[in-house]
Design a protein around this motif. Structure first.
Motif, PDB file in Angstrom:
ATOM      1  N   PHE A  68     -17.361  25.353  33.346  1.00 24.89           N
ATOM      2  CA  PHE A  68     -18.469  25.334  32.391  1.00 24.89           C
ATOM      3  C   PHE A  68     -18.402  26.536  31.443  1.00 24.89           C
ATOM      4  N   ARG A  69     -17.943  27.673  31.932  1.00 23.71           N
ATOM      5  CA  ARG A  69     -17.839  28.876  31.097  1.00 23.71           C
ATOM      6  C   ARG A  69     -16.551  28.921  30.280  1.00 23.71           C
ATOM      7  N   SER A  70     -15.542  28.194  30.713  1.00 25.97           N
ATOM      8  CA  SER A  70     -14.239  28.169  30.036  1.00 25.97           C
ATOM      9  C   SER A  70     -13.816  26.713  29.864  1.00 25.97           C
ATOM     10  N   PRO A  71     -14.441  25.992  28.915  1.00 20.50           N
ATOM     11  CA  PRO A  71     -14.274  24.541  28.848  1.00 20.50           C
ATOM     12  C   PRO A  71     -13.062  24.039  28.060  1.00 20.50           C
ATOM     13  N   THR A  72     -12.101  24.911  27.757  1.00 19.80           N
ATOM     14  CA  THR A  72     -10.859  24.441  27.131  1.00 19.80           C
ATOM     15  C   THR A  72      -9.706  24.674  28.106  1.00 19.80           C
ATOM     16  N   VAL A  73      -8.645  23.929  27.940  1.00 16.33           N
ATOM     17  CA  VAL A  73      -7.474  24.091  28.807  1.00 16.33           C
ATOM     18  C   VAL A  73      -6.992  25.534  28.746  1.00 16.33           C
ATOM     19  N   ARG A  74      -6.845  26.053  27.543  1.00 10.19           N
ATOM     20  CA  ARG A  74      -6.316  27.409  27.374  1.00 10.19           C
ATOM     21  C   ARG A  74      -7.227  28.453  28.019  1.00 10.19           C
ATOM     22  N   ALA A  75      -8.535  28.349  27.770  1.00  8.71           N
ATOM     23  CA  ALA A  75      -9.468  29.329  28.327  1.00  8.71           C
ATOM     24  C   ALA A  75      -9.486  29.265  29.850  1.00  8.71           C
ATOM     25  N   LEU A  76      -9.482  28.070  30.399  1.00  7.15           N
ATOM     26  CA  LEU A  76      -9.503  27.919  31.851  1.00  7.15           C
ATOM     27  C   LEU A  76      -8.210  28.462  32.468  1.00  7.15           C
ATOM     28  N   ALA A  77      -7.078  28.147  31.868  1.00  4.18           N
ATOM     29  CA  ALA A  77      -5.799  28.663  32.375  1.00  4.18           C
ATOM     30  C   ALA A  77      -5.769  30.194  32.306  1.00  4.18           C
ATOM     31  N   ASP A  78      -6.294  30.768  31.231  1.00  2.00           N
ATOM     32  CA  ASP A  78      -6.338  32.232  31.100  1.00  2.00           C
ATOM     33  C   ASP A  78      -7.207  32.857  32.188  1.00  2.00           C
ATOM     34  N   VAL A  79      -8.364  32.268  32.450  1.00  2.00           N
ATOM     35  CA  VAL A  79      -9.250  32.781  33.503  1.00  2.00           C
ATOM     36  C   VAL A  79      -8.570  32.680  34.862  1.00  2.00           C
ATOM     37  N   LEU A  80      -7.943  31.550  35.127  1.00  2.83           N
ATOM     38  CA  LEU A  80      -7.259  31.371  36.409  1.00  2.83           C
ATOM     39  C   LEU A  80      -6.089  32.346  36.551  1.00  2.83           C
ATOM     40  N   ALA A  81      -5.374  32.597  35.455  1.00  4.41           N
ATOM     41  CA  ALA A  81      -4.250  33.540  35.497  1.00  4.41           C
ATOM     42  C   ALA A  81      -4.743  34.961  35.756  1.00  4.41           C
ATOM     43  N   ALA A  82      -5.859  35.316  35.135  1.00  2.83           N
ATOM     44  CA  ALA A  82      -6.407  36.662  35.302  1.00  2.83           C
ATOM     45  C   ALA A  82      -6.915  36.867  36.724  1.00  2.83           C
ATOM     46  N   ASP A  83      -7.304  35.790  37.381  1.00  5.74           N
ATOM     47  CA  ASP A  83      -7.872  35.870  38.719  1.00  5.74           C
ATOM     48  C   ASP A  83      -6.836  35.594  39.805  1.00  5.74           C
ATOM     49  N   THR A  84      -5.583  35.377  39.411  1.00  2.00           N
ATOM     50  CA  THR A  84      -4.522  35.071  40.360  1.00  2.00           C
ATOM     51  C   THR A  84      -3.948  36.358  40.935  1.00  2.00           C
ATOM     52  N   PRO A  85      -3.898  36.484  42.241  1.00  2.00           N
ATOM     53  CA  PRO A  85      -3.272  37.667  42.829  1.00  2.00           C
ATOM     54  C   PRO A  85      -1.797  37.714  42.462  1.00  2.00           C
ATOM     55  N   LYS A  86      -1.347  38.880  42.076  1.00  2.00           N
ATOM     56  CA  LYS A  86       0.047  39.059  41.685  1.00  2.00           C
ATOM     57  C   LYS A  86       0.882  39.477  42.903  1.00  2.00           C
ATOM     58  N   ASP A  87       2.127  39.026  42.937  1.00  2.00           N
ATOM     59  CA  ASP A  87       3.031  39.455  43.982  1.00  2.00           C
ATOM     60  C   ASP A  87       3.354  40.927  43.790  1.00  2.00           C
ATOM     61  N   PRO A  88       3.414  41.685  44.862  1.00  2.00           N
ATOM     62  CA  PRO A  88       3.783  43.099  44.720  1.00  2.00           C
ATOM     63  C   PRO A  88       5.215  43.222  44.231  1.00  2.00           C
ATOM     64  N   ALA A  89       5.453  44.192  43.388  1.00  2.00           N
ATOM     65  CA  ALA A  89       6.793  44.385  42.809  1.00  2.00           C
ATOM     66  C   ALA A  89       7.729  45.059  43.780  1.00  2.00           C
TER      67      ALA A  89
END
Length: 89
Positions: A68-89
């Motif tokens: 509801f807060r990110s109702p476009t494909v791009r916005a939703l993907a960006d939010v999900l990417a920002a909230d995705t835990p990153k693998d340690p380097a």
């Protein structure tokens, strides 16, 4: 692979995943990454389906309010990417 390349790769994969979930919920693929889910005919039950499919695919809980807060494909993907835990380097 640089951090920027990794982030772009993650976002493009998430964009494709979101696109597939939307196509399933909407019953068509006639939309761009900038179209609003609800203006395309999406509704609350469709939003729940999208969130369920994404939660299953990503193996994490995604609140429906994210769509509801990110109702476009791009916005939703960006939010999900920002909230995705990153693998340690």
């Amino acid at each position: 692979m640089t951090a920027t390349e990794s982030a772009t790769h993650d976002t493009s994969e998430l964009t494709a995943l979101v696109h597939r979930a939307w196509a399933e919920a909407l019953g068509h693929e006639e939309f761009t990454d900038e179209d609003n889910f609800f203006r395309l005919g999406g509704h609350s039950l469709g939003a729940l389906q999208v969130v369920r499919d994404l939660s299953t695919a990503l193996d994490r809980r995604i609140p429906v309010r994210v769509l509801f807060r990110s109702p476009t494909v791009r916005a939703l993907a960006d939010v999900l990417a920002a909230d995705t835990p990153k693998d340690p380097a």
